[in-house]
Design an enzyme around this catalytic site. Structure first.
Site, short mmCIF file in Angstrom:
data_model
loop_
_atom_site.label_atom_id
_atom_site.label_comp_id
_atom_site.label_asym_id
_atom_site.label_seq_id
_atom_site.Cartn_x
_atom_site.Cartn_y
_atom_site.Cartn_z
N GLY A 37 0.85 -1.20 0.00
CA GLY A 37 0.00 0.00 0.00
C GLY A 37 0.88 1.24 0.00
O GLY A 37 2.08 1.18 0.28
N LEU A 38 0.25 2.36 -0.29
CA LEU A 38 0.97 3.63 -0.39
C LEU A 38 1.62 4.02 0.93
O LEU A 38 1.21 3.54 2.00
CB LEU A 38 -0.03 4.73 -0.79
CG LEU A 38 -0.68 4.60 -2.16
CD1 LEU A 38 -1.79 5.64 -2.30
CD2 LEU A 38 0.36 4.76 -3.27
N GLY A 68 -1.21 3.01 6.13
CA GLY A 68 -1.52 2.41 7.43
C GLY A 68 -0.83 1.08 7.68
O GLY A 68 -1.16 0.37 8.62
N SER A 86 5.97 -2.05 -1.31
CA SER A 86 5.98 -3.08 -2.36
C SER A 86 5.13 -2.69 -3.55
O SER A 86 4.10 -3.31 -3.83
CB SER A 86 5.50 -4.44 -1.85
OG SER A 86 5.37 -4.55 -0.48
#
Ligand code: ADP
Length: 176
Positions: free
Chosen positions: A11-12, A16, A85
């Protein structure tokens, strides 16, 4: 005691990943697993400090972490990998290195606008000021997973709820 598994978050930045990893940790312990968090920011300060953010370096960064995750699994430890990733091919490679049957790809799904508004490390502000190049989601690609094992939306939810969803979806049969 549940079998050890690898929980690979993608995730960006600001999505989170680290926060939910911290919430997932005690939930896995309650279920008899021995978790260990591999956090991208920390790994980049040590094991991968020779690497930058080009596509080749990001792939190498992920390869090394996948190898570490595989070693931890051999020791009966469940790695929670909190890495951006961004590239699908590198995630597929991680799945291959770790072993598909024990690899869960977990998409921490937060829209860019929300991650940028959170900006927990002040990185987006620096990117907009031109101080950081090759930043995922802005000047470097993020390839959202096509078939993740679990999709975790974070908007309007607490990190705890997100961690519970992961356990409920992935460990359904191992709750005893
Ligand atoms: P990442 O590791 O993906 O870069 P962080 O975990 O460091 O992201 O930061 C996420 C930020 O978003 C934190 O400040 C956290 O408190 C906040 N946040 C708000 N809602 C959530 C949620 N549901 N899950 C995770 N983080 C959340």
């Amino acid at each position: 005691m549940s079998d050890a598994c690898c929980y690979w978050f993608t995730g960006l930045s600001g999505a989170g990943k680290s926060t939910i990893a911290g919430e997932l940790f005690p939930l896995l312990r309650e279920r008899g697993q021995q978790p260990f968090i591999l956090d991208g920011d920390i790994i980049r300060q040590g094991l991968c400090r020779d690497l930058g953010f080009s596509e080749a370096d990001r792939a190498e960064n992920q390869r090394r972490v996948a190898e570490v995750a595989a070693i931890l699994l051999q020791a009966g430890v469940s790695p929670i990998v909190a890495f951006i990733s961004p590239l699908a091919a590198a995630r597929a490679e991680a799945r291959r290195i770790v072993g598909a049957e024990r690899f869960f790809e977990i998409y921490i799904n937060t829209p860019l606008e929300v991650a940028e508004a959170r900006d927990p490390k002040g990185l987006y502000k620096k990117v907009r000021a031109g101080l950081i190049q090759e930043f995922t989601g802005i000047s470097s690609p993020f390839e959202a997973p096509e078939k993740p094992d679990c999709v975790v939306p974070t908007v309007g939810r607490t990190p705890r709820e997100c961690a519970r969803q992961i356990v409920d979806e992935l460990l359904q049969t191992e709750k005893e």
